[in-house]
Design a protein around this motif. Structure first.
Motif, PDB file in Angstrom:
ATOM      1  N   ALA A 246      -5.017 -29.534   1.460  1.00  4.50           N
ATOM      2  CA  ALA A 246      -4.793 -29.136   0.068  1.00  4.50           C
ATOM      3  C   ALA A 246      -3.694 -28.081  -0.021  1.00  4.50           C
ATOM      4  CB  ALA A 246      -6.084 -28.594  -0.535  1.00  4.50           C
ATOM      5  N   VAL A 247      -3.096 -27.991  -1.193  1.00  6.02           N
ATOM      6  CA  VAL A 247      -2.121 -26.940  -1.490  1.00  6.02           C
ATOM      7  C   VAL A 247      -2.593 -26.201  -2.735  1.00  6.02           C
ATOM      8  CG1 VAL A 247      -0.116 -28.053  -0.449  1.00  6.02           C
ATOM      9  CG2 VAL A 247      -0.671 -28.523  -2.813  1.00  6.02           C
ATOM     10  N   LEU A 248      -2.155 -24.967  -2.867  1.00  5.85           N
ATOM     11  CA  LEU A 248      -2.499 -24.145  -4.011  1.00  5.85           C
ATOM     12  C   LEU A 248      -1.232 -23.902  -4.816  1.00  5.85           C
ATOM     13  CD1 LEU A 248      -4.938 -22.581  -5.195  1.00  5.85           C
ATOM     14  CD2 LEU A 248      -4.063 -20.586  -4.010  1.00  5.85           C
ATOM     15  N   VAL A 249      -1.180 -24.477  -6.019  1.00  3.85           N
ATOM     16  CA  VAL A 249      -0.020 -24.349  -6.897  1.00  3.85           C
ATOM     17  C   VAL A 249      -0.453 -23.580  -8.138  1.00  3.85           C
ATOM     18  CG1 VAL A 249       1.708 -25.574  -8.253  1.00  3.85           C
ATOM     19  CG2 VAL A 249       0.960 -26.509  -6.081  1.00  3.85           C
ATOM     20  N   ASP A 250       0.037 -22.342  -8.251  1.00  3.40           N
ATOM     21  CA  ASP A 250      -0.294 -21.479  -9.397  1.00  3.40           C
ATOM     22  C   ASP A 250      -1.792 -21.482  -9.695  1.00  3.40           C
ATOM     23  OD1 ASP A 250       2.313 -20.714  -9.654  1.00  3.40           O
ATOM     24  OD2 ASP A 250       2.775 -22.133 -11.247  1.00  3.40           O
ATOM     25  N   ASP A 251      -2.581 -21.129  -8.712  1.00  3.66           N
ATOM     26  CA  ASP A 251      -4.040 -21.019  -8.805  1.00  3.66           C
ATOM     27  C   ASP A 251      -4.748 -22.345  -9.065  1.00  3.66           C
ATOM     28  OD1 ASP A 251      -3.886 -18.288  -8.342  1.00  3.66           O
ATOM     29  OD2 ASP A 251      -3.716 -17.820 -10.477  1.00  3.66           O
ATOM     30  N   THR A 252      -4.105 -23.461  -8.776  1.00  3.86           N
ATOM     31  CA  THR A 252      -4.726 -24.777  -8.908  1.00  3.86           C
ATOM     32  C   THR A 252      -4.746 -25.432  -7.534  1.00  3.86           C
ATOM     33  OG1 THR A 252      -3.814 -24.998 -11.136  1.00  3.86           O
ATOM     34  CG2 THR A 252      -4.624 -26.994 -10.087  1.00  3.86           C
ATOM     35  N   LYS A 253      -5.945 -25.738  -7.050  1.00  5.57           N
ATOM     36  CA  LYS A 253      -6.075 -26.384  -5.743  1.00  5.57           C
ATOM     37  C   LYS A 253      -5.880 -27.885  -5.913  1.00  5.57           C
ATOM     38  CE  LYS A 253      -9.036 -26.489  -1.685  1.00  5.57           C
ATOM     39  NZ  LYS A 253     -10.294 -26.008  -1.110  1.00  5.57           N
ATOM     40  N   ILE A 254      -4.926 -28.428  -5.165  1.00  3.64           N
ATOM     41  CA  ILE A 254      -4.584 -29.843  -5.254  1.00  3.64           C
ATOM     42  C   ILE A 254      -4.741 -30.468  -3.875  1.00  3.64           C
ATOM     43  CG2 ILE A 254      -2.788 -31.504  -5.825  1.00  3.64           C
ATOM     44  CD1 ILE A 254      -1.510 -29.307  -7.539  1.00  3.64           C
ATOM     45  N   TYR A 255      -5.585 -31.472  -3.783  1.00  6.23           N
ATOM     46  CA  TYR A 255      -5.752 -32.179  -2.519  1.00  6.23           C
ATOM     47  C   TYR A 255      -4.573 -33.135  -2.316  1.00  6.23           C
ATOM     48  CZ  TYR A 255     -10.398 -30.260  -2.285  1.00  6.23           C
ATOM     49  OH  TYR A 255     -11.453 -29.393  -2.213  1.00  6.23           O
ATOM     50  N   ILE A 256      -4.060 -33.160  -1.110  1.00  5.87           N
ATOM     51  CA  ILE A 256      -2.845 -33.922  -0.816  1.00  5.87           C
ATOM     52  C   ILE A 256      -3.054 -35.420  -1.014  1.00  5.87           C
ATOM     53  CG2 ILE A 256      -1.205 -34.504   1.030  1.00  5.87           C
ATOM     54  CD1 ILE A 256      -1.519 -31.646   2.040  1.00  5.87           C
ATOM     55  N   ASP A 257      -4.256 -35.924  -0.735  1.00 10.70           N
ATOM     56  CA  ASP A 257      -4.479 -37.362  -0.903  1.00 10.70           C
ATOM     57  C   ASP A 257      -4.574 -37.778  -2.376  1.00 10.70           C
ATOM     58  OD1 ASP A 257      -6.876 -36.087  -1.291  1.00 10.70           O
ATOM     59  OD2 ASP A 257      -8.066 -37.523  -0.153  1.00 10.70           O
ATOM     60  N   MET A 258      -4.599 -36.814  -3.304  1.00  7.38           N
ATOM     61  CA  MET A 258      -4.615 -37.134  -4.734  1.00  7.38           C
ATOM     62  C   MET A 258      -3.210 -37.139  -5.341  1.00  7.38           C
ATOM     63  SD  MET A 258      -7.914 -35.025  -6.091  1.00  7.38           S
ATOM     64  CE  MET A 258      -7.650 -35.602  -7.747  1.00  7.38           C
ATOM     65  N   ILE A 259      -2.205 -36.734  -4.570  1.00 12.22           N
ATOM     66  CA  ILE A 259      -0.833 -36.630  -5.084  1.00 12.22           C
ATOM     67  C   ILE A 259      -0.182 -38.000  -5.106  1.00 12.22           C
ATOM     68  CG2 ILE A 259       1.442 -35.655  -4.650  1.00 12.22           C
ATOM     69  CD1 ILE A 259       0.075 -33.224  -3.433  1.00 12.22           C
ATOM     70  N   ARG A 260       0.393 -38.347  -6.236  1.00 11.66           N
ATOM     71  CA  ARG A 260       1.130 -39.601  -6.369  1.00 11.66           C
ATOM     72  C   ARG A 260       2.616 -39.386  -6.108  1.00 11.66           C
ATOM     73  NH1 ARG A 260       0.634 -44.482  -9.020  1.00 11.66           N
ATOM     74  NH2 ARG A 260       2.567 -45.340  -9.841  1.00 11.66           N
ATOM     75  N   HIS A 261       3.153 -38.295  -6.669  1.00 12.14           N
ATOM     76  CA  HIS A 261       4.591 -38.031  -6.548  1.00 12.14           C
ATOM     77  C   HIS A 261       4.810 -36.524  -6.594  1.00 12.14           C
ATOM     78  CE1 HIS A 261       8.854 -39.124  -7.021  1.00 12.14           C
ATOM     79  NE2 HIS A 261       8.926 -38.037  -7.766  1.00 12.14           N
ATOM     80  N   VAL A 262       5.705 -36.030  -5.757  1.00 16.18           N
ATOM     81  CA  VAL A 262       6.062 -34.618  -5.765  1.00 16.18           C
ATOM     82  C   VAL A 262       7.582 -34.508  -5.691  1.00 16.18           C
ATOM     83  CG1 VAL A 262       5.797 -34.371  -3.264  1.00 16.18           C
ATOM     84  CG2 VAL A 262       5.654 -32.360  -4.702  1.00 16.18           C
ATOM     85  N   GLU A 263       8.131 -33.590  -6.471  1.00 12.63           N
ATOM     86  CA  GLU A 263       9.575 -33.382  -6.415  1.00 12.63           C
ATOM     87  C   GLU A 263       9.868 -31.897  -6.572  1.00 12.63           C
ATOM     88  OE1 GLU A 263      10.512 -34.500 -11.083  1.00 12.63           O
ATOM     89  OE2 GLU A 263      11.009 -35.914  -9.500  1.00 12.63           O
ATOM     90  N   LEU A 264      11.002 -31.502  -6.009  1.00 12.66           N
ATOM     91  CA  LEU A 264      11.430 -30.111  -6.094  1.00 12.66           C
ATOM     92  C   LEU A 264      12.076 -29.872  -7.446  1.00 12.66           C
ATOM     93  CD1 LEU A 264      13.013 -29.791  -2.543  1.00 12.66           C
ATOM     94  CD2 LEU A 264      10.745 -29.062  -3.262  1.00 12.66           C
ATOM     95  N   GLU A 265      11.752 -28.756  -8.063  1.00 10.63           N
ATOM     96  CA  GLU A 265      12.335 -28.385  -9.346  1.00 10.63           C
ATOM     97  C   GLU A 265      13.617 -27.595  -9.116  1.00 10.63           C
ATOM     98  OE1 GLU A 265      11.052 -28.752 -12.768  1.00 10.63           O
ATOM     99  OE2 GLU A 265      10.099 -30.395 -11.676  1.00 10.63           O
ATOM    100  N   GLN A 266      14.455 -27.557 -10.116  1.00  9.62           N
ATOM    101  CA  GLN A 266      15.677 -26.769 -10.038  1.00  9.62           C
ATOM    102  C   GLN A 266      15.332 -25.281 -10.110  1.00  9.62           C
ATOM    103  OE1 GLN A 266      18.807 -27.752  -9.583  1.00  9.62           O
ATOM    104  NE2 GLN A 266      18.228 -29.905  -9.492  1.00  9.62           N
ATOM    105  N   VAL A 267      15.942 -24.510  -9.250  1.00 11.51           N
ATOM    106  CA  VAL A 267      15.729 -23.074  -9.259  1.00 11.51           C
ATOM    107  C   VAL A 267      16.659 -22.467 -10.305  1.00 11.51           C
ATOM    108  CG1 VAL A 267      15.819 -20.968  -7.894  1.00 11.51           C
ATOM    109  CG2 VAL A 267      15.107 -23.105  -6.824  1.00 11.51           C
ATOM    110  N   LYS A 268      16.074 -21.759 -11.263  1.00  9.25           N
ATOM    111  CA  LYS A 268      16.878 -21.142 -12.317  1.00  9.25           C
ATOM    112  C   LYS A 268      17.260 -19.730 -11.885  1.00  9.25           C
ATOM    113  CE  LYS A 268      14.713 -23.759 -15.953  1.00  9.25           C
ATOM    114  NZ  LYS A 268      13.893 -23.727 -17.162  1.00  9.25           N
ATOM    115  N   LYS A 269      18.550 -19.475 -11.933  1.00 11.76           N
ATOM    116  CA  LYS A 269      19.025 -18.133 -11.576  1.00 11.76           C
ATOM    117  C   LYS A 269      18.794 -17.203 -12.746  1.00 11.76           C
ATOM    118  CE  LYS A 269      22.424 -19.784  -8.316  1.00 11.76           C
ATOM    119  NZ  LYS A 269      23.825 -19.763  -7.901  1.00 11.76           N
ATOM    120  N   TRP A 270      18.360 -16.015 -12.459  1.00 11.60           N
ATOM    121  CA  TRP A 270      18.048 -15.059 -13.509  1.00 11.60           C
ATOM    122  C   TRP A 270      19.194 -14.122 -13.799  1.00 11.60           C
ATOM    123  CZ3 TRP A 270      18.201  -9.971 -12.008  1.00 11.60           C
ATOM    124  CH2 TRP A 270      18.172  -9.737 -10.655  1.00 11.60           C
ATOM    125  N   TYR A 271      20.243 -14.216 -13.029  1.00 11.62           N
ATOM    126  CA  TYR A 271      21.387 -13.327 -13.244  1.00 11.62           C
ATOM    127  C   TYR A 271      22.577 -14.095 -13.745  1.00 11.62           C
ATOM    128  CZ  TYR A 271      22.481 -15.041  -8.577  1.00 11.62           C
ATOM    129  OH  TYR A 271      22.716 -15.837  -7.497  1.00 11.62           O
TER     130      TYR A 271
END
Length: 117
Positions: A92-117
């Motif tokens: 399992a992984v913990l994403v923002d206080d939500t436990k997600i089991y890996i075998d329940m994941i259908r699709h995962v993708e990386l989000e764009q990192v927004k620069k704050w400066y």
């Protein structure tokens, strides 16, 4: 004759105008939520899911995870879970206080990192 004999109180009816706008906006919001349809993304292999999660952990990228769970009534899949990976276990992984089991994941993708400066 008294002063109150001339005034006829309508009771709760006089306040219906105040409730009407809030009530209609709530109904409209519930209808939009009910009619929303999330299409299924391409189902990934377990090795692809794990490698994408590893990159997100190593480089501290936010992720967007679609679970393999459909909404009731045939309205597509549930909303994506978005955020940073805060921790992980072997299954399992913990994403923002939500436990997600890996075998329940259908699709995962990386989000764009927004620069704050």
């Amino acid at each position: 004759m008294k002063l109150n004999d001339y005034y006829h109180d309508r009771g709760i009816k006089k306040y219906m105008g105040f409730f009407l706008s809030e009530h209609t906006s709530t109904i409209q919001r519930e209808n939009e939520e009910y009619l929303k349809f999330n299409e299924g993304k391409e189902e990934m292999d377990l090795s692809d899911i794990k490698s994408t999660l590893n990159v997100a952990i190593l480089k501290n990228y936010p992720v967007s995870i679609q679970l393999n769970l459909r909404m009731m009534g045939g309205h597509g899949f549930i909303d994506d879970i978005k955020g940073f990976i805060e921790g992980y276990e072997h299954d399992a992984v913990l994403v923002d206080d939500t436990k997600i089991y890996i075998d329940m994941i259908r699709h995962v993708e990386l989000e764009q990192v927004k620069k704050w400066y």
